[in-house]
Design an enzyme around this catalytic site. Structure first.
Site, mmCIF file in Angstrom:
data_model
loop_
_atom_site.group_PDB
_atom_site.id
_atom_site.type_symbol
_atom_site.label_atom_id
_atom_site.label_comp_id
_atom_site.label_asym_id
_atom_site.label_seq_id
_atom_site.Cartn_x
_atom_site.Cartn_y
_atom_site.Cartn_z
ATOM 1 N N ASP A 1 0.763 10.405 -9.512
ATOM 2 C CA ASP A 1 0.944 9.402 -10.572
ATOM 3 C C ASP A 1 2.386 8.902 -10.605
ATOM 4 O OD1 ASP A 1 -1.703 9.686 -11.240
ATOM 5 O OD2 ASP A 1 -1.328 10.779 -13.112
ATOM 6 N N ASP B 1 -3.980 2.860 -4.808
ATOM 7 C CA ASP B 1 -2.605 2.827 -4.309
ATOM 8 C C ASP B 1 -2.278 1.475 -3.676
ATOM 9 O OD1 ASP B 1 -4.187 3.041 -2.048
ATOM 10 O OD2 ASP B 1 -2.984 4.603 -1.100
ATOM 11 N N HIS C 1 -1.366 16.059 -8.741
ATOM 12 C CA HIS C 1 -1.691 14.692 -9.147
ATOM 13 C C HIS C 1 -0.618 14.070 -10.039
ATOM 14 C CE1 HIS C 1 -5.621 14.309 -7.289
ATOM 15 N NE2 HIS C 1 -5.763 15.609 -7.527
ATOM 16 N N ASP D 1 0.857 -1.185 0.000
ATOM 17 C CA ASP D 1 0.000 0.000 0.000
ATOM 18 C C ASP D 1 0.893 1.235 0.000
ATOM 19 O OD1 ASP D 1 -2.268 1.571 0.139
ATOM 20 O OD2 ASP D 1 -2.570 1.285 2.286
ATOM 21 N N ASN E 1 -0.579 14.054 -3.405
ATOM 22 C CA ASN E 1 -1.456 14.712 -4.376
ATOM 23 C C ASN E 1 -1.776 16.145 -3.944
ATOM 24 O OD1 ASN E 1 -1.769 12.714 -6.347
ATOM 25 N ND2 ASN E 1 -3.456 11.754 -5.271
#
Length: 167
Positions: A92, A118, A88, A75, A83
């Site tokens: 990514d 994630d 963002h 995780d 973010n």
């Protein structure tokens, strides 16, 4: 300089038509394979997606009866914070970096998938959960150092090794 016979012209048309059909069939097969791969692959990381993971695991499950296997859940830590603070694109990047660390550390007999925003899962044959987590963590740290971003990409990982019952 002679005019081709009617049979030669018909034969030429048939051959051209057959070759065209072969070309179209190969083109359709390539398009089908491309679509199939996109339906089982996560576009951001290149890892399998949940469907692809199941598609790969289900057919081999019966062959694993009586054997030890490992599942590792990974995780990504603080994705929302990354973010919010860096955008963002940075999120990514973080997702891709974890995916890259996973791909680079999964042995040939194993496979992995991004199963959520994630979240990732790794399947390995044998009792390898602890060793895998150690190598993944080390690789992610090395990639962080190489990228030298304003933030660190970290992930939490846990695993289990089980013996598959022969029932």
């Amino acid at each position: 300089g002679q005019t081709p016979s009617r049979y030669f012209v018909q034969w030429n048309v048939l051959i051209s038509s057959a070759l065209n059909n072969i070309y179209k069939r190969e083109e359709l097969q390539a398009l089908y394979e491309e679509r199939r791969l996109s339906s089982i692959t996560d576009p951001l990381t290149g890892l399998l997606n949940r469907r692809g993971f199941e598609e790969k695991l289900v057919p081999i499950w019966h062959q694993l009866q009586g054997k030890q296997v490992s599942f590792i859940h990974i995780d990504l830590d603080r994705l929302k914070q990354i973010n919010d603070n860096y955008g963002h694109g940075a999120g990514d990047f973080s997702i891709r970096l974890v995916g890259r660390a996973i791909m680079e550390t999964v042995p040939g007999s194993g496979f992995s998938a991004r199963v959520g925003g994630d979240e990732y899962i790794v399947f390995l044959e044998g009792d390898q959960a602890e060793q895998y987590i150690a190598s993944f963590t080390e690789r992610l740290a090395a990639l962080n150092q190489k990228e030298n971003r304003a933030f660190l990409v970290t992930a939490s990982a846990g695993g289990v090794s089980i013996l598959i019952d022969e029932d």
